[in-house]
Design a protein around this motif. Structure first.
Motif, short mmCIF file in Angstrom:
data_model
loop_
_atom_site.label_atom_id
_atom_site.label_comp_id
_atom_site.label_asym_id
_atom_site.label_seq_id
_atom_site.Cartn_x
_atom_site.Cartn_y
_atom_site.Cartn_z
N TYR A 228 0.86 -1.19 0.00
CA TYR A 228 0.00 0.00 0.00
C TYR A 228 0.89 1.23 0.00
O TYR A 228 1.93 1.25 0.68
CB TYR A 228 -0.89 -0.01 1.26
CG TYR A 228 -1.72 1.23 1.43
CD1 TYR A 228 -2.88 1.42 0.66
CD2 TYR A 228 -1.36 2.23 2.33
CE1 TYR A 228 -3.65 2.57 0.81
CE2 TYR A 228 -2.13 3.37 2.48
CZ TYR A 228 -3.28 3.54 1.72
OH TYR A 228 -4.03 4.68 1.86
N ASP A 229 0.50 2.24 -0.76
CA ASP A 229 1.30 3.47 -0.76
C ASP A 229 0.42 4.67 -1.11
O ASP A 229 -0.63 4.52 -1.76
CB ASP A 229 2.44 3.36 -1.78
CG ASP A 229 3.53 4.41 -1.54
OD1 ASP A 229 3.68 4.87 -0.38
OD2 ASP A 229 4.22 4.78 -2.50
N VAL A 230 0.87 5.82 -0.67
CA VAL A 230 0.19 7.09 -0.95
C VAL A 230 1.25 8.12 -1.31
O VAL A 230 2.32 8.14 -0.68
CB VAL A 230 -0.56 7.59 0.32
CG1 VAL A 230 -1.07 9.02 0.10
CG2 VAL A 230 -1.70 6.67 0.68
N HIS A 231 0.99 8.92 -2.32
CA HIS A 231 1.82 10.11 -2.55
C HIS A 231 0.93 11.31 -2.81
O HIS A 231 -0.21 11.19 -3.26
CB HIS A 231 2.80 9.89 -3.71
CG HIS A 231 4.02 9.13 -3.30
ND1 HIS A 231 5.12 9.72 -2.74
CD2 HIS A 231 4.28 7.80 -3.32
CE1 HIS A 231 6.02 8.79 -2.46
NE2 HIS A 231 5.54 7.60 -2.80
N ARG A 232 1.50 12.46 -2.49
CA ARG A 232 0.78 13.73 -2.61
C ARG A 232 0.79 14.20 -4.06
O ARG A 232 1.81 14.08 -4.74
CB ARG A 232 1.52 14.74 -1.72
CG ARG A 232 0.86 16.04 -1.47
CD ARG A 232 1.78 16.92 -0.62
NE ARG A 232 1.96 16.41 0.74
CZ ARG A 232 1.12 16.66 1.74
NH1 ARG A 232 0.05 17.40 1.55
NH2 ARG A 232 1.36 16.17 2.93
N LEU A 262 3.88 1.61 -8.66
CA LEU A 262 5.05 0.71 -8.62
C LEU A 262 5.51 0.49 -7.18
O LEU A 262 5.99 -0.60 -6.84
CB LEU A 262 6.20 1.27 -9.47
CG LEU A 262 5.97 1.33 -10.98
CD1 LEU A 262 7.29 1.60 -11.70
CD2 LEU A 262 5.33 0.06 -11.54
N HIS A 263 5.34 1.51 -6.33
CA HIS A 263 5.74 1.33 -4.93
C HIS A 263 4.86 0.29 -4.24
O HIS A 263 5.34 -0.56 -3.48
CB HIS A 263 5.67 2.65 -4.18
CG HIS A 263 6.68 3.66 -4.64
ND1 HIS A 263 6.87 4.87 -4.02
CD2 HIS A 263 7.56 3.62 -5.67
CE1 HIS A 263 7.83 5.55 -4.66
NE2 HIS A 263 8.25 4.81 -5.66
N ALA A 264 3.56 0.34 -4.51
CA ALA A 264 2.65 -0.64 -3.88
C ALA A 264 2.97 -2.05 -4.37
O ALA A 264 3.00 -3.01 -3.59
CB ALA A 264 1.21 -0.28 -4.19
MG MG Z 1 6.13 5.58 -2.08
#
Ligand code: MG
Length: 378
Positions: A228-232, A262-264
């Motif tokens: 799981y990931d979040v970016h602003r 890609l991070h998730a």
């Molecule tokens: Mg990230």
């Protein structure tokens, strides 16, 4: 000489006792045999580059199997093939080289670690296993038993100080064949250490070996893990999502290219082998990852799985945002992620949802991504 380590994969064989194409290009777990060891060696943190020695006319086969990789054309024998590879490397010589047979698909990271450690004090190091079976001569019927005391089976990869193995190859008589590179280094006066080998390193020689390797993968444990990931979302940044540049009035902000998708997926892959998370491997405090292409995080995680002999079965990714619309870019992302992981696009699913204008994703302040990866480990 620079303080690097290069892996040389010898994949130049033309024939096959298994029938059909050369065994290094036969399918195993849905990808060519050579792709397994290539992924494991390329992913090992101590290995800086991989060079593949191929036979004449195998360029297309290899590019199909592995995508763009560095290659050199081999010679008429294995020894000549290795020499061609070493001579190519000699233009900018590494400190260490690992020489590996393409027909040994599973390369445990533990063995690579042990080989490289042994090179601190020796010219070479080879993986070896004790001989368990009774040995006897075949004299058209059972002949005398041969003592197995002091006998070992030698595997690859074999690791060497580069200058030592290059000198041994250059000094070798052209009309004589060699059993392996380690014996050449020994004859040239070098010392070669034995490290503990692994049955997983055994060579695929007969059709039954390929079937056994396939069965090893098939009966492997299945592991699934999530990421799981979040970016602003901010003005003035490029938007990279799923490895694809998407035209949008805002982009994702973060230390790397902030590709939340890609991070998730990377975290999901790392989860399947309990290898920590993306920050463990690529700390945000390290300036070298500023603006980095997140594709390398993904391929690193895939390589760690390959180094365990694992194969990726399936990726399912969900993107959560109000905008941009994901649909028009879905196929490009699937294709890109599949290519990075050496998968078929059918093995990559991408879904998108809004959050009904609720929360930070609903207000367009950021994009969230969640993924699940399923792998099989031997
Ligand atoms: Mg990230």
């Amino acid at each position: 000489m620079n303080d690097t380590t290069v892996a040389l994969i010898v994949a130049a064989g033309q024939g096959s006792r298994m029938g059909g194409p050369p065994k290094q290009f036969l399918p195993l777990g849905g990808k060519p045999v050579v792709a397994h060891s290539h992924a494991a060696l390329a992913a090992h943190p101590a290995i800086d580059a991989v060079l593949v020695v191929i036979g004449a006319g195998q360029d297309t086969d290899l590019k199909t199997a592995l995508g763009p990789v560095r290659t050199v054309t081999g010679g008429a024998t294995r020894r000549e093939s290795v020499l061609n590879g070493l001579e190519m490397l000699a233009d900018d010589p590494p400190a260490r080289v690992l020489i590996h047979d393409a027909a040994r698909p599973f390369v445990p990271a533990r063995v690579i670690d042990a080989l490289l450690t042994a090179l601190d004090s020796r010219d070479g190091a080879v993986p070896a296993l004790a001989v368990a079976d009774t040995l006897a001569r075949n004299e058209n019927g059972l002949g005398d038993a041969v003592s197995r005391a002091g006998l070992v089976r030698i595997q690859t990869p074999q690791a060497f100080r580069f200058e030592a193995v290059l000198a041994a190859h250059r000094a070798w008589p052209v009309d004589e064949e060699a059993t392996d590179d380690a014996q050449m280094v020994r004859r040239h006066g070098g010392s070669v250490a034995l490290v503990e080998g692994d049955p997983m390193l055994d060579k695929l020689t007969y059709p039954a070996d390929l079937a056994a390797a396939e069965a090893r993968l098939a009966r492997g444990r299945t592991r699934s893990a999530t990421g799981y990931d979040v970016h602003r979302l901010v003005a003035g940044e490029e938007l990279w999502l799923g490895g694809v540049r998407i035209p949008h009035e805002k982009g994702l902000s973060g230390h790397s290219d902030a590709d939340v998708a890609l991070h998730a997926v990377t975290d999901a892959l790392l989860g399947t082998i309990a290898a920590g998370d993306i920050g463990t491997h690529f700390p945000p405090s390290d300036p070298q990852w500023r603006g980095a292409d997140s594709a390398q995080f993904l391929t690193h995680a895939a390589g760690l799985i390959a180094a365990r002999g694992g194969i990726i079965d399936f990726i399912d990714l969900t993107l959560i945002c109000e905008a941009p619309k994901i649909g028009p870019h879905r196929e490009a992302m699937r294709t890109r992620i599949a290519a990075l992981l050496a998968l078929d696009p059918d093995q990559v699913s991408i879904k998108a949802t809004t959050s009904e204008r609720l929360g930070f994703t609903g207000r367009g302040e950021g994009i969230a991504a969640q993924a699940i990866a399923t792998v099989r480990l031997p």
